[in-house]
Design a protein around this motif. Sequence first.
Motif, short mmCIF file in Angstrom:
data_model
loop_
_atom_site.label_atom_id
_atom_site.label_comp_id
_atom_site.label_asym_id
_atom_site.label_seq_id
_atom_site.Cartn_x
_atom_site.Cartn_y
_atom_site.Cartn_z
N ILE A 1 -69.03 4.37 -22.18
CA ILE A 1 -67.74 4.66 -22.47
C ILE A 1 -67.12 3.78 -21.99
O ILE A 1 -67.06 3.90 -20.76
N LYS A 2 -66.12 3.38 -22.26
CA LYS A 2 -65.52 2.17 -22.19
C LYS A 2 -64.14 2.29 -22.23
O LYS A 2 -63.13 3.18 -22.08
N PRO A 3 -63.36 1.82 -20.72
CA PRO A 3 -62.10 2.06 -20.11
C PRO A 3 -60.94 1.44 -21.08
O PRO A 3 -61.58 0.29 -21.71
N LYS A 4 -59.71 1.47 -21.51
CA LYS A 4 -59.13 1.33 -22.61
C LYS A 4 -58.45 0.04 -21.53
O LYS A 4 -57.51 0.02 -20.26
N THR A 5 -58.50 -0.92 -21.70
CA THR A 5 -57.93 -2.60 -20.96
C THR A 5 -56.93 -3.44 -22.48
O THR A 5 -57.05 -3.01 -23.42
N PRO A 6 -56.23 -3.98 -21.63
CA PRO A 6 -55.64 -4.93 -22.30
C PRO A 6 -56.31 -5.97 -23.12
O PRO A 6 -57.53 -6.80 -22.48
N GLU A 7 -56.14 -6.24 -25.10
CA GLU A 7 -56.63 -6.91 -25.08
C GLU A 7 -57.06 -8.94 -24.57
O GLU A 7 -57.95 -9.42 -25.34
N LYS A 8 -55.79 -9.50 -24.55
CA LYS A 8 -55.32 -10.06 -23.76
C LYS A 8 -54.25 -10.31 -22.82
O LYS A 8 -53.81 -9.18 -22.29
N PRO A 9 -54.64 -11.77 -21.53
CA PRO A 9 -53.79 -11.65 -20.40
C PRO A 9 -52.44 -11.10 -20.75
O PRO A 9 -51.70 -11.32 -21.65
#
Length: 226
Positions: free
Chosen positions: A195-203
């Motif tokens: 299960i991966k956390p939701k993070t930005p796809e780019k800076p």
Amino acid sequence: MIHLERKDWKDCEVSEIQDYLKSLTVQQDEAFCSVNQAKQFTEYARRSTCGRCVICREGILQSALIIKDITEGKGKDGDLAILSELAENLKAGSICDYGKTVGEMLQSMLDAGYDDFEKHLKRKRCDALVCKEYISYHILGDKCTGCGECKVACPNGAIEGDAGLIHVISLSNCNKCGDCMKVCTSSAITKAGAIKPKTPEKPIPVGTFKPAGLGGGLLSRRRRSQ
């Protein structure tokens, strides 16, 4: 670091052998993984056998190689049965008590960590997030301050982002060394399994990212309408 030595174990008391081998079961990682513990144990044990007894020498070596493969996602169906057979052969065929004791301890580890071994083999999962093959590193967008320390520490150049921007880890370039996590003072870097956390796809600018479940969705609209 554990001191390893090759010695003539047949001249040693069983208690001395047991004490020595028990010292090899102290796992070096903060979290506990039964499979990783067995990997470390067999790796140390094979390097400290005298090597004269073929069953002991080869039995421990083969056990170490199989367990290493399991921690790296290369395990196969039947590996547990082979490891149990190797443990029995060590107990029954070793010339001295060193090999016999290794066999006994290995079997105990297999029995105690059966569920953990099964998860590694069949579900490709390490619940303790210790075995590198089963984990990934992520920068949490709501905690990142854009300081850039993690980017400097990354030996592979796998982290993108400039000052004031939420940094992002390129999973394809990450070697999972964990150096970024060690230098992050804001606890923004985490390890994850399936299960991966939701993070930005780019800076993106610091402070603009909203974690999953905050600021949107049907549930939040219901709360606002109440």
